[in-house]
Design an enzyme around this catalytic site. Structure first.
Site, PDB file in Angstrom:
ATOM      1  N   HIS A   1     -37.388 -46.269   8.477  1.00  0.00           N
ATOM      2  CA  HIS A   1     -35.930 -46.395   8.476  1.00  0.00           C
ATOM      3  C   HIS A   1     -35.394 -47.367   7.431  1.00  0.00           C
ATOM      4  O   HIS A   1     -34.188 -47.486   7.271  1.00  0.00           O
ATOM      5  CB  HIS A   1     -35.433 -46.809   9.868  1.00  0.00           C
ATOM      6  CG  HIS A   1     -35.702 -48.243  10.188  1.00  0.00           C
ATOM      7  ND1 HIS A   1     -36.925 -48.687  10.604  1.00  0.00           N
ATOM      8  CD2 HIS A   1     -34.911 -49.335  10.117  1.00  0.00           C
ATOM      9  CE1 HIS A   1     -36.879 -49.984  10.792  1.00  0.00           C
ATOM     10  NE2 HIS A   1     -35.666 -50.422  10.500  1.00  0.00           N
TER      11      HIS A   1
HETATM   12  C1  UD1 Z   1     -30.839 -52.357  11.717  1.00  0.00           C
HETATM   13  C2  UD1 Z   1     -31.399 -53.676  11.165  1.00  0.00           C
HETATM   14  C3  UD1 Z   1     -32.894 -53.497  10.874  1.00  0.00           C
HETATM   15  C4  UD1 Z   1     -33.622 -52.977  12.078  1.00  0.00           C
HETATM   16  C5  UD1 Z   1     -32.972 -51.668  12.502  1.00  0.00           C
HETATM   17  C6  UD1 Z   1     -33.666 -51.076  13.705  1.00  0.00           C
HETATM   18  C7  UD1 Z   1     -29.796 -54.989   9.856  1.00  0.00           C
HETATM   19  C8  UD1 Z   1     -29.530 -55.510   8.504  1.00  0.00           C
HETATM   20  N1  UD1 Z   1     -30.764 -54.028   9.931  1.00  0.00           N
HETATM   21  O1  UD1 Z   1     -30.925 -51.419  10.678  1.00  0.00           O
HETATM   22  O2  UD1 Z   1     -33.427 -54.762  10.523  1.00  0.00           O
HETATM   23  O3  UD1 Z   1     -34.975 -52.778  11.757  1.00  0.00           O
HETATM   24  O4  UD1 Z   1     -31.604 -51.948  12.822  1.00  0.00           O
HETATM   25  O5  UD1 Z   1     -33.143 -49.873  14.071  1.00  0.00           O
HETATM   26  O6  UD1 Z   1     -29.192 -55.413  10.811  1.00  0.00           O
HETATM   27  N2  UD1 Z   1     -26.638 -45.499  13.501  1.00  0.00           N
HETATM   28  C9  UD1 Z   1     -26.361 -44.569  14.467  1.00  0.00           C
HETATM   29  N3  UD1 Z   1     -26.399 -44.963  15.773  1.00  0.00           N
HETATM   30  C10 UD1 Z   1     -26.688 -46.224  16.151  1.00  0.00           C
HETATM   31  C11 UD1 Z   1     -26.940 -47.171  15.159  1.00  0.00           C
HETATM   32  C12 UD1 Z   1     -26.922 -46.806  13.852  1.00  0.00           C
HETATM   33  O7  UD1 Z   1     -26.101 -43.419  14.188  1.00  0.00           O
HETATM   34  O8  UD1 Z   1     -26.699 -46.520  17.360  1.00  0.00           O
HETATM   35  C13 UD1 Z   1     -26.607 -45.086  12.079  1.00  0.00           C
HETATM   36  C14 UD1 Z   1     -25.217 -45.208  11.495  1.00  0.00           C
HETATM   37  O9  UD1 Z   1     -25.094 -44.245  10.506  1.00  0.00           O
HETATM   38  C15 UD1 Z   1     -25.258 -46.603  10.873  1.00  0.00           C
HETATM   39  C16 UD1 Z   1     -26.670 -46.588  10.319  1.00  0.00           C
HETATM   40  O10 UD1 Z   1     -27.445 -45.922  11.329  1.00  0.00           O
HETATM   41  O11 UD1 Z   1     -24.259 -46.793   9.956  1.00  0.00           O
HETATM   42  C17 UD1 Z   1     -27.270 -47.917  10.037  1.00  0.00           C
HETATM   43  O12 UD1 Z   1     -27.219 -48.766  11.173  1.00  0.00           O
HETATM   44  P1  UD1 Z   1     -27.194 -50.351  10.970  1.00  0.00           P
HETATM   45  O13 UD1 Z   1     -27.030 -51.042  12.256  1.00  0.00           O
HETATM   46  O14 UD1 Z   1     -26.262 -50.670   9.880  1.00  0.00           O
HETATM   47  O15 UD1 Z   1     -28.631 -50.685  10.387  1.00  0.00           O
HETATM   48  P2  UD1 Z   1     -30.060 -50.092  10.706  1.00  0.00           P
HETATM   49  O16 UD1 Z   1     -30.494 -49.268   9.559  1.00  0.00           O
HETATM   50  O17 UD1 Z   1     -30.128 -49.474  12.055  1.00  0.00           O
END
Ligand code: UD1
Length: 411
Positions: free
Chosen positions: A238
């Site tokens: 991811h």
């Molecule tokens: C975050 C953490 C990362 C961790 C990961 C675990 C930061 C900088 N990164 O990354 O260290 O390893 O979580 O999962 O905080 N999304 C969904 N549903 C959700 C959550 C996210 O669809 O419940 C999608 C959305 O498009 C969102 C994207 O994932 O914009 C990224 O989510 P985000 O929380 O920004 O970062 P992660 O890549 O999940």
């Protein structure tokens, strides 16, 4: 003492759960002591805050259920967005909560955007009318990948330098913090609360039905023997650097191809990774579980090989999939530690790790992000015997050590 614990994203939940349990146990003990000694220890008032950084049922609610976490007392409902937007929104909303509620201690865990945003809000809280700002306690302090392109590395460094109390999981953390000039009396080597959760849930996870759901058990040939688990690998990817660029993602899939020809690779995909797979047209290389089942009706290899994508797994199902895997391939931080504790060989698809103890005493190797390196690391790890040398203080008691330090802190 009034303590707030913040969670926001998936990897926070299993790190915070043991701390919440340890606070409950501390309070039960304090209540018992109070009966014989009215001037004994006062209970800790605890508040759980969820920023809402992760919001999907599969990324958040399922973890609350699996880990039996209490419902958050406060939910900031922040949701997705760019790093700047997400961090700023958490900072803005959490500062308001702190002004109204004034906890004595704020516990932040890990290295996600919620961690840095809440630590910053607390560290800069205006001090007025004699009210002091909360002490910031960082759980999982001191880890360094020395790769500043990782958002998590920025979050780790900044949070550590905002924190008043730093709880460290492995010896490298102690070394890094001392080198950065953080006073030794603020640093406590307590072990790993994520491993507390792993150990506490091991047998419950082993009983999860996920291996049957994914048809990863085969009937035994000897009469009456229990079905055995057929060999499979487990994959998670991811990191934006690995999955947001078509070429980079494609190179990793090239590195995985020989493994995929040998055994099924079960791939619980993060929502963003799943979006990229569709966008990049990788459907020919990565099949959904349903597509693999349909194909299995026509050929015999569909369930015995290939990359099989499934929705993000809950805590217990994922724990079960790790326990029984021949090999885990990942770009996650925490999974390197969990596989070390379970004695399962792990290949990390990154050039570096902030968790070196998983290599020096654990079961992890770095495969890098190029096809040849990944292939070589996988081949080496497939020959490795399962075994484990558990890092110091990864013994299921880390959260208790944390609560005992906090209970002795003057606020
Ligand atoms: C975050 C953490 C990362 C961790 C990961 C675990 C930061 C900088 N990164 O990354 O260290 O390893 O979580 O999962 O905080 N999304 C969904 N549903 C959700 C959550 C996210 O669809 O419940 C999608 C959305 O498009 C969102 C994207 O994932 O914009 C990224 O989510 P985000 O929380 O920004 O970062 P992660 O890549 O999940």
């Amino acid at each position: 003492m009034k303590i707030f614990t913040v969670v926001g994203a998936r990897p926070n939940f299993m790190k915070a759960a043991p701390i919440i349990n340890a606070i409950r146990e501390f309070n039960e003990k304090a209540a018992r002591e109070k009966r014989s000694n009215p001037s004994g220890r006062a209970p800790i008032q605890h508040t759980l805050v969820h920023t809402g950084q992760h919001y999907d049922e599969a990324m958040s609610d399922k973890f609350f259920a699996d880990l039996q976490l209490p419902r958050p007392d406060i939910h900031l409902g922040v949701g997705g967005g760019s790093h700047g937007t997400q961090t700023a929104e958490i900072l803005r909303k959490f500062e308001q909560v702190l002004i109204e509620q004034r906890p004595d201690v704020l516990i932040v865990v890990g290295d996600v955007n919620s961690t840095i945003a809440c630590a910053l809000a607390a560290a800069k809280l205006p001090v007025d009318n004699g009210a002091s700002r909360p002490l910031v306690a960082h759980v999982e302090a001191g880890l360094r990948s020395f790769d500043r392109t990782m958002p998590e590395e920025q979050n780790r460094i900044l949070t550590d330098h905002l924190a008043d109390i730093l709880f460290v999981t492995e010896p490298s953390g102690l070394k890094n913090l001392r080198r950065e000039g953080i006073a030794s009396n603020r640093i406590h080597f307590v072990g790993n609360t994520m491993i507390d959760s792993l150990l506490a849930h091991k047998s419950k996870a082993a009983a999860s039905g996920v291996l049957d759901e994914l048809q990863l058990r085969v009937a035994s040939t000897s009469n009456g023997a229990a079905p055995r688990v057929s060999p499979y690998a487990l994959l998670t990817l991811h990191r934006p650097a690995n999955v947001d660029n078509r070429q980079a993602f494609g190179r990793i899939l090239e590195g995985l191809a020989p493994l995929a020809a040998q055994m099924p690779i079960i791939f619980p995909a993060h929502p963003r990774t799943a979006k990229r797979i569709e966008e990049f047209g990788f459907g020919d290389k990565i099949r959904t579980h349903e597509a693999a089942l349909t194909a299995a009706a026509h050929d015999s290899v569909s369930l015995r090989a290939g990359i099989r994508m499934i929705p993000p797994s809950g805590y217990l199902d994922f724990h079960c999939l790790m326990q029984f895997a021949k090999l885990v391939v990942t770009d996650s931080g925490g999974i390197q530690e969990e596989t070390t504790c379970l004695g399962v060989p792990c290949v990390t698809v990154r050039e570096n790790t902030e968790r070196p103890v998983t290599i020096t005493s654990g079961t992890n190797v770095l495969g890098g992000v190029k096809p040849a390196g990944i292939r070589k690391a996988i081949a080496k790890q497939l020959k490795r015997r399962r075994g484990r040398k558990i890092p110091a203080k990864w013994d299921g008691k880390s959260a208790k050590r944390i609560v005992s330090v906090l209970a002795k802190t003057s606020v």
